[in-house]
Design an enzyme around this catalytic site. Structure first.
Site, mmCIF file in Angstrom:
data_model
loop_
_atom_site.group_PDB
_atom_site.id
_atom_site.type_symbol
_atom_site.label_atom_id
_atom_site.label_comp_id
_atom_site.label_asym_id
_atom_site.label_seq_id
_atom_site.Cartn_x
_atom_site.Cartn_y
_atom_site.Cartn_z
ATOM 1 N N GLU A 223 46.073 46.188 41.237
ATOM 2 C CA GLU A 223 46.952 45.117 42.140
ATOM 3 C C GLU A 223 46.485 45.319 42.981
ATOM 4 O O GLU A 223 46.039 44.363 44.012
ATOM 5 C CB GLU A 223 48.052 44.630 41.610
ATOM 6 N N HIS A 232 37.315 42.293 39.639
ATOM 7 C CA HIS A 232 37.136 43.100 38.448
ATOM 8 C C HIS A 232 36.198 43.935 38.463
ATOM 9 O O HIS A 232 34.487 43.374 39.094
ATOM 10 C CB HIS A 232 37.446 41.939 37.070
ATOM 11 N N ASP A 243 30.363 41.903 40.785
ATOM 12 C CA ASP A 243 31.957 42.644 42.143
ATOM 13 C C ASP A 243 31.893 42.469 43.328
ATOM 14 O O ASP A 243 32.927 42.957 43.922
ATOM 15 C CB ASP A 243 32.452 43.146 41.218
#
Ligand code: ARG
Ligand code: ZN
Ligand code: CA
Length: 438
Positions: A223, A232, A243
Site C-alpha cells: 500500500e 500493480h 506499470d
C-alpha cells in the site's frame, strides 16, 4: 464419482482463495475518486510528466540521500484483539524499513534489478501541535467493519482525522469488509484529508494478531508503494498495459499464492515484487525503476516533497508551532540559567523587527537548569537578544549560565558573559547573509 466431488471441492477452495486476495482496495478506491472528480485523470497525467522529467534529467539525483517519512498510526478497534499492541505497530514499522531499505531477511539475488529505495519510515515523535507523541492514536468504534469510502478517515463519521498529510504518512488500521487487505490513495488524487493508507487489522504487522498468509507486514509495504505512486506490476491490464516502470517484466494479470516461475507476455513474471498479489512470504523486492518512480515524488515540485523535510520525527519543543507542522527551519534554543534567573529575559525578532518569540524571566536559584524552546522559522535572518536586568550577564559571577541556538545540529548563535544585553544575528535557508556592518 467421489474423486470428482473432491476435485470440485479443491477447485472451489482455490477459487475462494482467489476471491479473497483479488479484491483490490486501491484501484477500486481510485475509481470512486475519479467518478467524483474528472480532473484526477489529468493530474495523474501531469504527475507522469513530472516523473519522466525527473528520470531524464536527474534520474538518481536524490539517490544517496535517505528520505525518512514520519508515520502516524491510527488504530480503530471494536474488539480488544483489534486494538493492536505497540509492539505489533513497531513490527510493521520494522517491516517497512526492511523492505524499503532491502534489509529484509528474504532478499536474494534472483532479480538483479532489486533495489534499496533509500526511503525509511519513523513513528512520529512530534504531533501537529509540536508536542511529544508516540505516533499512535487509538479509537474505539461500535462499527464492525469499514468500506473503501474513507469513513475511517473522518472523526465526523466515527473514524480519526488525518494529521497534516504534508508532514505525515497517515496509516489507519481497522477492520475492512469484503476481504480487502488494504488500500491507498495515490499522490495528487483525492483530497488531503483522505491521503494515506488503510490496512486490515489482521494483515497488519508481523506475527502477533496478523494472520497467514498475510502475516509478514507486506500489505503495508504494497500500500505504501501505491501511496508513492507505484502501480500493480501487471499494470492492471493485459500485456500491453504498463506499470510505467521499465525494469519490471510485463505481465498480463496478478499472481496469487507463490507462482514462482509463472510466465506471461513471453517473460517470467516477477511474482516476488511487492506490487504483485503474491502471499507475504513470496514477496521480497522493489526494483530500481520502482525506486526512481517513488523518489521522483520527493524532488522539487514532486507530490511528496514536503514529507522529506517534515519535523514529525524531530524533538518536541515548547514553541507551539514547531515539530510535525514545521516544513521550514527548526531552531532549538537552550538557556542554561545562572543563580539569578529572574534577571534573564530574551526575544527573537525577524527581519522586519517583529517579535517571533520571547521568554523569561525565570525563577532564581536554579543555577545550571536548562530551559529549552523550539521554533519553526521560515528562511530569513533573525536577531536573538538576551537581557540581564542587573547588568551582569548570566556568566560567570553567580553560576555558569549560557545560551545556544541550533539549527540542524549546528549552532547559529550562542553566548554566556555579557552586560545588560547582547544581540546575535543569524540567517536560515538560502537567504544571503546581511551586509557587513563596519
Ligand atoms: N489487494 C490489496 C491492494 O491492491 C493489497 C494486496 C497486498 N498483498 C499482500 N501479499 N499482502 O491494494
Ligand atoms: Zn494494490
Ligand atoms: Ca514494466
Amino acid at each position: 464419482m467421489k474423486i470428482r466431488i473432491l476435485l470440485a471441492l479443491v477447485i472451489l477452495l482455490i477459487g475462494m482463495n482467489d476471491v479473497f486476495a483479488r479484491n483490490c482496495g486501491t484501484m477500486e478506491h481510485l475509481e470512486q475518486l475519479k467518478a467524483n472528480d474528472p480532473t484526477i485523470e489529468l493530474r495523474m497525467q501531469q504527475m507522469e510528466e513530472h516523473t519522466n522529467k525527473f528520470l531524464q534529467n536527474s534520474g538518481q539525483q536524490k539517490a544517496g540521500t535517505v528520505i525518512s517519512i514520519p508515520v502516524v498510526v491510527h488504530v480503530i478497534y471494536k474488539t480488544s484483539a483489534q486494538n493492536v499492541s505497540d509492539a505489533q505497530i513497531q513490527s510493521q514499522l520494522d517491516v517497512l524499513n526492511e523492505d524499503f531499505r532491502r534489509t529484509n531477511s528474504d532478499a536474494n539475488n534472483k532479480w538483479s534489478q532489486a533495489a534499496d529505495t533509500e526511503i525509511e519510515f519513523c513513528l512520529a515523535t512530534v504531533d501537529p501541535n509540536g508536542n511529544a507523541t508516540s505516533g499512535i492514536t487509538r479509537k474505539y468504534t461500535s462499527k464492525t467493519s469499514w468500506g473503501t469510502d474513507d469513513k475511517m478517515k473522518y472523526a465526523s463519521s466515527g473514524g480519526v482525522d488525518a494529521w497534516p498529510t504534508s508532514d505525515y504518512l497517515n496509516l489507519w488500521v481497522c477492520n475492512l469488509s469484503n476481504s480487502i487487505l488494504g488500500y491507498a490513495q495515490f499522490p495528487n488524487t483525492g483530497v488531503a484529508a483522505t491521503d494515506g493508507v488503510v490496512v486490515l487489522t489482521s494483515a497488519f504487522g508481523r506475527g502477533g494478531s496478523a494472520s497467514a498468509p498475510f502475516n509478514q507486514g507486506r500489505t503495508a509495504t504494497h500500500e505504501v508503494g501505491h501511496w508513492l505512486n507505484l502501480r500493480h506490476i501487471w499494470g492492471d491490464g493485459a500485456c500491453g498495459q504498463d506499470d510505467f516502470v521499465s525494469d519490471t517484466p510485463t505481465s498480463d494479470a496478478a499472481n496469487y499464492g507463490c507462482a514462482t516461475g509463472h510466465t506471461s507476455c513471453s517473460s517470467t513474471d516477477m511474482v516476488e515484487n511487492y506490487m504483485d498479489y503474491s502471499d507475504d512470504a513470496c514477496m521480497n523486492l522493489f526494483t530500481s525503476g520502482q525506486k526512481s518512480r517513488m523518489r521522483a515524488l520527493f524532488a522539487s515540485g514532486g507530490a511528496r516533497a514536503s514529507l522529506a523535510s517534515s519535523g514529525g520525527c524531530g524533538s518536541a519543543g515548547g514553541g507551539g508551532n514547531t515539530g510535525g507542522g514545521c516544513s521550514d527551519n527548526v531552531v532549538n534554543l537552550t538557556i542554561t540559567l545562572d543563580q539569578y534567573g529572574s534577571e534573564t529575559t530574551w526575544s527573537l525578532k525577524d527581519d522586519n523587527g517583529s517579535t517571533v518569540a520571547s521568554g523569561g524571566p525565570y525563577t532564581d536559584n536554579q543555577s545550571g537548569t536548562q530551559k529549552t524552546e523550539s521554533f519553526c522559522l521560515p528562511n530569513g535572518c533573525y536577531d536573538f537578544t538576551i537581557n540581564d536586568a542587573y547588568g551582569d550577564g548570566i556568566c560567570c559571577g553567580y553560576g555558569n549560565g549560557s545560551y545556544n541556538l541550533t539549527n540542524d545540529g549546528s549552532s547559529v548563535a550562542s553566548g554566556a558573559s555579557f552586560g545588560s544585553s547582547e544581540t546575535k544575528n543569524f540567517c536560515l535557508g538560502s537567504t544571503a547573509p546581511p551586509a557587513p556592518t563596519c
